[in-house]
Each structure stands twice: as structure tokens, then as C-alpha cells.
Design a protein around this motif. Structure first.
Motif, mmCIF file in Angstrom:
data_model
loop_
_atom_site.group_PDB
_atom_site.id
_atom_site.type_symbol
_atom_site.label_atom_id
_atom_site.label_comp_id
_atom_site.label_asym_id
_atom_site.label_seq_id
_atom_site.Cartn_x
_atom_site.Cartn_y
_atom_site.Cartn_z
ATOM 1 N N VAL A 92 0.854 -1.192 0.098
ATOM 2 C CA VAL A 92 0.078 -0.083 0.034
ATOM 3 C C VAL A 92 0.669 1.327 0.023
ATOM 4 C CG1 VAL A 92 -0.249 0.351 2.431
ATOM 5 C CG2 VAL A 92 -1.988 1.024 1.013
ATOM 6 N N TRP A 93 2.148 1.157 0.405
ATOM 7 C CA TRP A 93 3.013 2.360 0.657
ATOM 8 C C TRP A 93 3.316 2.901 -0.680
ATOM 9 C CZ3 TRP A 93 2.064 5.086 4.741
ATOM 10 C CH2 TRP A 93 1.811 4.342 5.998
ATOM 11 N N SER A 94 3.599 1.910 -1.709
ATOM 12 C CA SER A 94 3.991 2.351 -2.892
ATOM 13 C C SER A 94 2.846 2.531 -3.927
ATOM 14 C CB SER A 94 4.961 1.438 -3.391
ATOM 15 O OG SER A 94 4.479 0.096 -3.452
ATOM 16 N N SER A 95 1.654 2.263 -3.510
ATOM 17 C CA SER A 95 0.471 2.298 -4.342
ATOM 18 C C SER A 95 0.326 3.640 -5.046
ATOM 19 C CB SER A 95 -0.743 1.814 -3.820
ATOM 20 O OG SER A 95 -0.636 0.314 -3.698
ATOM 21 N N PRO A 96 0.475 4.714 -4.209
ATOM 22 C CA PRO A 96 0.294 6.118 -4.676
ATOM 23 C C PRO A 96 0.960 6.462 -6.038
ATOM 24 C CG PRO A 96 -0.065 6.313 -2.426
ATOM 25 C CD PRO A 96 0.649 4.873 -2.613
ATOM 26 N N LEU A 97 2.437 6.002 -5.728
ATOM 27 C CA LEU A 97 3.179 6.329 -6.942
ATOM 28 C C LEU A 97 2.980 5.400 -8.129
ATOM 29 C CD1 LEU A 97 5.861 7.597 -8.066
ATOM 30 C CD2 LEU A 97 7.176 5.811 -6.838
ATOM 31 N N LEU A 98 2.518 4.302 -7.781
ATOM 32 C CA LEU A 98 2.277 3.380 -8.901
ATOM 33 C C LEU A 98 0.764 3.878 -9.444
ATOM 34 C CD1 LEU A 98 2.935 0.426 -9.896
ATOM 35 C CD2 LEU A 98 0.999 -0.325 -8.616
ATOM 36 N N LEU A 99 -0.040 4.306 -9.052
ATOM 37 C CA LEU A 99 -1.330 5.055 -9.603
ATOM 38 C C LEU A 99 -0.821 6.452 -10.360
ATOM 39 C CD1 LEU A 99 -3.827 4.610 -6.440
ATOM 40 C CD2 LEU A 99 -3.862 3.362 -8.870
ATOM 41 N N ALA A 100 0.029 7.268 -9.819
ATOM 42 C CA ALA A 100 0.372 8.435 -10.545
ATOM 43 C C ALA A 100 1.250 7.966 -11.853
ATOM 44 C CB ALA A 100 1.377 9.103 -9.494
ATOM 45 N N THR A 101 2.160 7.156 -11.733
ATOM 46 C CA THR A 101 2.802 6.711 -12.931
ATOM 47 C C THR A 101 2.188 6.103 -13.846
ATOM 48 O OG1 THR A 101 3.855 4.854 -11.957
ATOM 49 C CG2 THR A 101 5.018 7.000 -11.798
ATOM 50 N N ALA A 102 1.208 5.180 -13.623
ATOM 51 C CA ALA A 102 0.273 4.545 -14.354
ATOM 52 C C ALA A 102 -0.537 5.441 -14.955
ATOM 53 C CB ALA A 102 -0.708 3.423 -13.699
ATOM 54 N N ALA A 103 -0.986 6.564 -14.525
ATOM 55 C CA ALA A 103 -1.992 7.726 -14.858
ATOM 56 C C ALA A 103 -1.231 8.205 -16.032
ATOM 57 C CB ALA A 103 -2.520 8.593 -13.740
ATOM 58 N N TRP A 104 -0.002 8.708 -15.728
ATOM 59 C CA TRP A 104 0.760 9.438 -16.867
ATOM 60 C C TRP A 104 1.003 8.406 -17.787
ATOM 61 C CZ3 TRP A 104 6.793 10.117 -15.939
ATOM 62 C CH2 TRP A 104 7.366 11.002 -17.057
ATOM 63 N N LEU A 105 1.429 7.210 -17.739
ATOM 64 C CA LEU A 105 1.281 6.297 -18.928
ATOM 65 C C LEU A 105 0.112 6.314 -19.619
ATOM 66 C CD1 LEU A 105 3.193 4.358 -20.664
ATOM 67 C CD2 LEU A 105 2.428 2.478 -19.261
ATOM 68 N N TRP A 106 -1.013 6.100 -19.078
ATOM 69 C CA TRP A 106 -2.254 6.163 -19.796
ATOM 70 C C TRP A 106 -2.460 7.353 -20.563
ATOM 71 C CZ3 TRP A 106 -6.123 3.193 -20.976
ATOM 72 C CH2 TRP A 106 -7.256 3.522 -21.544
ATOM 73 N N LEU A 107 -1.943 8.668 -20.124
ATOM 74 C CA LEU A 107 -2.252 9.802 -20.744
ATOM 75 C C LEU A 107 -1.252 10.151 -22.097
ATOM 76 C CD1 LEU A 107 -2.606 12.336 -17.698
ATOM 77 C CD2 LEU A 107 -4.491 11.401 -19.284
ATOM 78 N N GLU A 108 -0.125 9.680 -21.684
ATOM 79 C CA GLU A 108 0.861 9.836 -22.727
ATOM 80 C C GLU A 108 0.433 8.814 -24.090
ATOM 81 O OE1 GLU A 108 2.824 11.867 -23.505
ATOM 82 O OE2 GLU A 108 3.287 12.739 -21.624
ATOM 83 N N ALA A 109 0.051 7.496 -23.515
ATOM 84 C CA ALA A 109 -0.423 6.561 -24.470
ATOM 85 C C ALA A 109 -1.767 7.092 -25.406
ATOM 86 C CB ALA A 109 -0.707 5.048 -23.991
ATOM 87 N N ARG A 110 -2.772 7.621 -24.542
ATOM 88 C CA ARG A 110 -3.786 8.410 -25.272
ATOM 89 C C ARG A 110 -3.299 9.503 -26.352
ATOM 90 N NH1 ARG A 110 -8.018 6.563 -26.235
ATOM 91 N NH2 ARG A 110 -9.027 8.404 -26.292
ATOM 92 N N ARG A 111 -2.324 10.245 -25.851
ATOM 93 C CA ARG A 111 -1.874 11.394 -26.768
ATOM 94 C C ARG A 111 -1.110 10.595 -27.985
ATOM 95 N NH1 ARG A 111 1.282 14.173 -23.196
ATOM 96 N NH2 ARG A 111 -0.388 15.602 -22.605
ATOM 97 N N ALA A 112 -0.233 9.685 -27.872
ATOM 98 C CA ALA A 112 0.432 9.050 -28.968
ATOM 99 C C ALA A 112 -0.584 8.242 -29.964
ATOM 100 C CB ALA A 112 1.246 7.873 -28.292
ATOM 101 N N TRP A 113 -1.843 7.553 -29.242
ATOM 102 C CA TRP A 113 -2.743 7.419 -30.171
ATOM 103 C C TRP A 113 -3.357 8.305 -31.127
ATOM 104 C CZ3 TRP A 113 -3.658 2.159 -30.725
ATOM 105 C CH2 TRP A 113 -4.838 1.624 -31.447
ATOM 106 N N ARG A 114 -3.594 9.317 -30.298
ATOM 107 C CA ARG A 114 -4.356 10.546 -31.145
ATOM 108 C C ARG A 114 -3.580 10.932 -32.187
ATOM 109 N NH1 ARG A 114 -6.472 11.784 -25.992
ATOM 110 N NH2 ARG A 114 -4.742 13.330 -25.621
#
Length: 141
Positions: A116-138
Motif C-alpha cells: 500500500v505504501w508504494s501504491s500512490p506512486l504506482l497510480l500516479a505513474t500509471a495515470a501518466w502512462l495512460w495519458l501519454e498513450a492516449r496522446r500517442a494514439w491520437r
């Protein structure tokens, strides 16, 4: 066509580093003491689900190998094709689910789940990857 995707590659690399930290967090806090009993309980209710239990060595070795492969895949992400953007979406979604599960279980059970201690960092970086992937897709459409 291969197009350099440096922001996507940085986000991939960051998420993979966060995942490595998350694996260390789980290993240091005895994740299998929560996971294995949960799998046994699920098998009682749904014996057809193919959920494995693990011993520590096999579990940790598998995760280390997986993280190493994700790190090794970074150059493919940076110079990849459209299909790698789809893979990045899946990777981001899996890690968003992983981090959310750790936080949600901790809130539900009123106890800190291993990882659980590392989960916020995991969530933040996963959200960043999602956003960059969406940008690359578009950009390719």
C-alpha cells in the motif's frame, strides 16, 4: 512507421521503476500472507478459477523477471509502432487496478495491505502512462 515517442518512453520507464519499488514493498511486507489465503478462500467458492498460490522464491523471481523485461522493452516503446501504444494502455490499466486494489483493500479492512505504501506512486505513474498513450494514439489517427 516508427516515430520516436520520448514522452511515452519516459512514462513507461517511470511506471516500471514504480512497479519495481512496489514489488520490493510487497516483498518486504509479506504480501503472500494476504494473497495465498485469499486465493484459497476464492477457490472454495469458485474452484474453476485458475488462481495460483505461490511460495516466496517463485513469486519474487517471477516478478523480478517481469520487471526486468518491462525495463528491457523501453527502447521498443520509445521507437515503437502503434501496437505498442495499445500495450501501454493495457499496462497502465493493469497497474491502475493493482494500485487501486491495494488502497481499496486497506481502506476496507482497516489495515495496511502489503504494497500500500508504494501504491500512490504506482497510480500516479500509471495515470501518466495512460495519458501519454492516449496522446500517442491520437497523434497517429
Amino acid at each position: 512507421m516508427n516515430v520516436p515517442r520520448y514522452p511515452l518512453g519516459r512514462a513507461w520507464l517511470s511506471l516500471t521503476a514504480a512497479l519495481a519499488l512496489h514489488v520490493a514493498d510487497e516483498a518486504a511486507h509479506d504480501f503472500l500472507s494476504v494473497y495465498n489465503p485469499a486465493v484459497r478462500a476464492i477457490r472454495e467458492v469458485a474452484p474453476w478459477l485458475p488462481l495460483p498460490t505461490f511460495n516466496f522464491g517463485v513469486w519474487l523471481s517471477g516478478l523480478i523477471l517481469g520487471v526486468m523485461l518491462l525495463f528491457a522493452f523501453t527502447p521498443v516503446v520509445v521507437h515503437g509502432r502503434r501496437w505498442i501504444v495499445a500495450v501501454a494502455h493495457v499496462y497502465a490499466l493493469l497497474m491502475l487496478g493493482n494500485g487501486t486494489t491495494h488502497l481499496g483493500y486497506s481502506i476496507y479492512s482497516h489495515t495496511l495491505m502489503p504494497g500500500v505504501w508504494s501504491s500512490p506512486l504506482l497510480l500516479a505513474t500509471a495515470a501518466w502512462l495512460w495519458l501519454e498513450a492516449r496522446r500517442a494514439w491520437r497523434e497517429e489517427v
